[in-house]
Design a protein around this motif. Structure first.
Motif, short mmCIF file in Angstrom:
data_model
loop_
_atom_site.label_atom_id
_atom_site.label_comp_id
_atom_site.label_asym_id
_atom_site.label_seq_id
_atom_site.Cartn_x
_atom_site.Cartn_y
_atom_site.Cartn_z
N THR A 87 -4.68 11.54 19.21
CA THR A 87 -4.98 10.27 18.54
C THR A 87 -5.55 9.32 19.59
OG1 THR A 87 -3.29 10.54 16.86
CG2 THR A 87 -4.03 8.30 17.31
N TYR A 88 -6.66 8.70 19.27
CA TYR A 88 -7.31 7.76 20.18
C TYR A 88 -7.07 6.35 19.66
CZ TYR A 88 -9.28 11.82 22.36
OH TYR A 88 -9.40 13.03 23.02
N LEU A 89 -6.35 5.59 20.46
CA LEU A 89 -5.94 4.24 20.09
C LEU A 89 -6.80 3.22 20.81
CD1 LEU A 89 -2.06 4.39 20.48
CD2 LEU A 89 -3.27 4.05 18.35
N CYS A 90 -7.14 2.15 20.12
CA CYS A 90 -7.73 1.03 20.85
C CYS A 90 -6.85 -0.19 20.64
CB CYS A 90 -9.17 0.75 20.43
SG CYS A 90 -9.37 -0.05 18.85
N ALA A 91 -6.92 -1.10 21.57
CA ALA A 91 -6.14 -2.33 21.51
C ALA A 91 -6.98 -3.45 22.10
CB ALA A 91 -4.83 -2.19 22.27
N SER A 92 -6.94 -4.58 21.43
CA SER A 92 -7.71 -5.73 21.88
C SER A 92 -6.76 -6.79 22.43
CB SER A 92 -8.49 -6.30 20.70
OG SER A 92 -9.04 -7.57 21.03
N ARG A 93 -7.15 -7.33 23.55
CA ARG A 93 -6.38 -8.42 24.15
C ARG A 93 -7.18 -9.70 23.96
NH1 ARG A 93 -2.07 -8.07 27.38
NH2 ARG A 93 -2.40 -5.88 27.85
N ALA A 94 -6.56 -10.70 23.30
CA ALA A 94 -7.32 -11.90 22.96
C ALA A 94 -6.40 -13.10 22.88
CB ALA A 94 -8.02 -11.70 21.61
N GLY A 95 -7.01 -14.26 22.74
CA GLY A 95 -6.23 -15.46 22.55
C GLY A 95 -5.74 -16.05 23.86
N ASN A 96 -5.23 -17.25 23.74
CA ASN A 96 -4.73 -17.94 24.93
C ASN A 96 -3.58 -17.17 25.57
OD1 ASN A 96 -6.59 -19.98 24.65
ND2 ASN A 96 -5.22 -21.23 23.39
N ASN A 97 -2.78 -16.51 24.75
CA ASN A 97 -1.66 -15.76 25.30
C ASN A 97 -2.04 -14.32 25.61
OD1 ASN A 97 -1.87 -14.68 22.78
ND2 ASN A 97 0.16 -15.30 22.08
N ARG A 98 -3.30 -13.98 25.39
CA ARG A 98 -3.84 -12.64 25.70
C ARG A 98 -2.97 -11.55 25.09
NH1 ARG A 98 -5.52 -14.04 31.95
NH2 ARG A 98 -6.98 -15.66 31.38
N LYS A 99 -2.58 -11.80 23.87
CA LYS A 99 -1.73 -10.86 23.15
C LYS A 99 -2.49 -9.57 22.87
CE LYS A 99 0.67 -10.50 18.72
NZ LYS A 99 0.92 -11.18 17.43
N LEU A 100 -1.79 -8.45 22.96
CA LEU A 100 -2.41 -7.15 22.73
C LEU A 100 -2.21 -6.77 21.27
CD1 LEU A 100 -3.84 -5.12 24.61
CD2 LEU A 100 -1.66 -3.95 24.83
N ILE A 101 -3.30 -6.51 20.57
CA ILE A 101 -3.22 -6.09 19.17
C ILE A 101 -3.73 -4.66 19.08
CG2 ILE A 101 -3.92 -6.59 16.80
CD1 ILE A 101 -4.61 -9.43 17.80
N TRP A 102 -2.91 -3.80 18.49
CA TRP A 102 -3.21 -2.37 18.46
C TRP A 102 -3.84 -1.95 17.14
CZ3 TRP A 102 -2.30 0.92 22.59
CH2 TRP A 102 -1.56 0.37 23.64
N GLY A 103 -4.80 -1.04 17.22
CA GLY A 103 -5.29 -0.37 16.03
C GLY A 103 -4.35 0.77 15.66
N LEU A 104 -4.64 1.40 14.50
CA LEU A 104 -3.80 2.49 14.03
C LEU A 104 -4.21 3.84 14.62
CD1 LEU A 104 -3.29 1.60 10.28
CD2 LEU A 104 -1.86 1.06 12.24
N GLY A 105 -5.38 3.88 15.24
CA GLY A 105 -5.81 5.11 15.88
C GLY A 105 -6.72 5.96 15.03
N THR A 106 -7.48 6.80 15.71
CA THR A 106 -8.27 7.85 15.06
C THR A 106 -7.70 9.18 15.53
OG1 THR A 106 -10.33 6.60 14.88
CG2 THR A 106 -10.51 9.00 14.96
N SER A 107 -7.29 10.00 14.58
CA SER A 107 -6.70 11.29 14.90
C SER A 107 -7.81 12.34 14.95
CB SER A 107 -5.67 11.67 13.85
OG SER A 107 -5.17 12.96 14.09
N LEU A 108 -8.02 12.93 16.10
CA LEU A 108 -9.08 13.92 16.28
C LEU A 108 -8.48 15.31 16.40
CD1 LEU A 108 -12.07 14.67 16.92
CD2 LEU A 108 -11.49 14.34 19.33
N ALA A 109 -9.00 16.24 15.60
CA ALA A 109 -8.60 17.64 15.71
C ALA A 109 -9.86 18.46 16.02
CB ALA A 109 -7.95 18.12 14.42
N VAL A 110 -9.83 19.20 17.10
CA VAL A 110 -10.97 20.02 17.50
C VAL A 110 -10.60 21.48 17.27
CG1 VAL A 110 -12.58 20.63 19.34
CG2 VAL A 110 -11.59 18.32 19.25
N ASN A 111 -11.34 22.12 16.38
CA ASN A 111 -11.05 23.51 16.04
C ASN A 111 -11.79 24.45 16.97
OD1 ASN A 111 -9.53 22.68 13.75
ND2 ASN A 111 -11.45 22.39 12.64
N PRO A 112 -11.07 25.46 17.52
CA PRO A 112 -11.75 26.40 18.44
C PRO A 112 -12.70 27.33 17.70
CG PRO A 112 -9.45 27.00 18.13
CD PRO A 112 -9.66 25.70 17.38
#
Lengths: 112, 112
Positions: A87-112
């Motif tokens: 799962t690839y997660l991104c998180a943005s840091r913003a605002g005066n308090n630089r709070k970290l806000i997380w996304g729910l992620g993208t789940s990647l499955a790579v089939n051989p």
């Protein structure tokens, strides 16, 4: 956009395919954008931290771009391998308090 | 370096019981934080600390207490466990000068 949104929610690709997914975040008071890779039963592992509009970062076959004006970041994986499955997660840091806000992620499955 | 360590890895509690989740880091990071991960939700910040003796509330602090008597340790206390606290808990740390967080392996808590 008030939250961090990631798309698609999940993705299945074949080994060797290149793929990309999106992180959208609030563009106001932006400070930094983080990408993490999270394998099942392990803890999130930092991939990139980006702060400047137009930033591009690369680690092996994985790269990321950042557009702070429109509030999005792309993560690219070139020539996907089964070990890229995670799962690839991104998180943005913003605002005066630089709070970290997380996304729910993208789940990647790579089939051989 | 061991990085960020968490104990226990798994725990089952009965409603009303109390317990402490341990977190330690050996990287001399000033900033430590506790997150919970629930299905369909992004990582949510419970409490954080910017240094020994300084703690503050995150998004979802109710039902949890923290203390930071040393730089290395940041325990999370559940005073009276409730089923709503069933979750996976992650501890993270970072240096004040960097926004790259290091995560512990997680504690899976079930409250029955």
């Amino acid at each position: 956009i008030l939250n961090v949104e990631q798309s698609p929610q999940s993705l299945h690709v074949q080994e060797g395919d290149s793929t990309n997914f999106t992180c959208s975040f609030p563009s106001s008071n932006f400070y930094a954008l983080h990408w993490y890779r999270w394998e099942t039963a392990k803890s999130p592992e930092a991939l990139f931290v980006m702060t400047l509009n137009g930033d591009e970062k690369k680690k092996g076959r994985i790269s990321a771009t950042l557009n702070t004006k429109e509030g999005y970041s792309y993560l690219y994986i070139k020539g996907s391998q089964p070990e890229d499955s995670a799962t690839y997660l991104c998180a943005s840091r913003a605002g005066n308090n630089r709070k970290l806000i997380w996304g729910l992620g993208t789940s990647l499955a790579v089939n051989p | 370096n061991a990085g960020v360590t968490q104990t226990p890895k798994f725990q089952v509690l009965k409603t009303g019981q109390s317990m402490t989740l341990q977190c330690a880091q050996d990287m001399n990071h000033e900033y430590m934080s506790w997150y919970r991960q629930d299905p369909g939700m992004g990582l949510r910040l419970i409490h954080y600390s910017v240094g020994a003796g300084i703690t503050d509330q995150g998004e979802v602090p109710n039902g949890y207490n923290v203390s930071r008597s040393t730089t290395e340790d940041f325990p999370l206390r559940l005073l009276s466990a409730a089923p709503s606290q069933t979750s996976v808990y992650f501890c993270a740390s970072r240096s004040t000068g960097s926004y790259e967080q290091y995560f512990g392996p997680g504690t899976r808590l079930t409250v029955t």
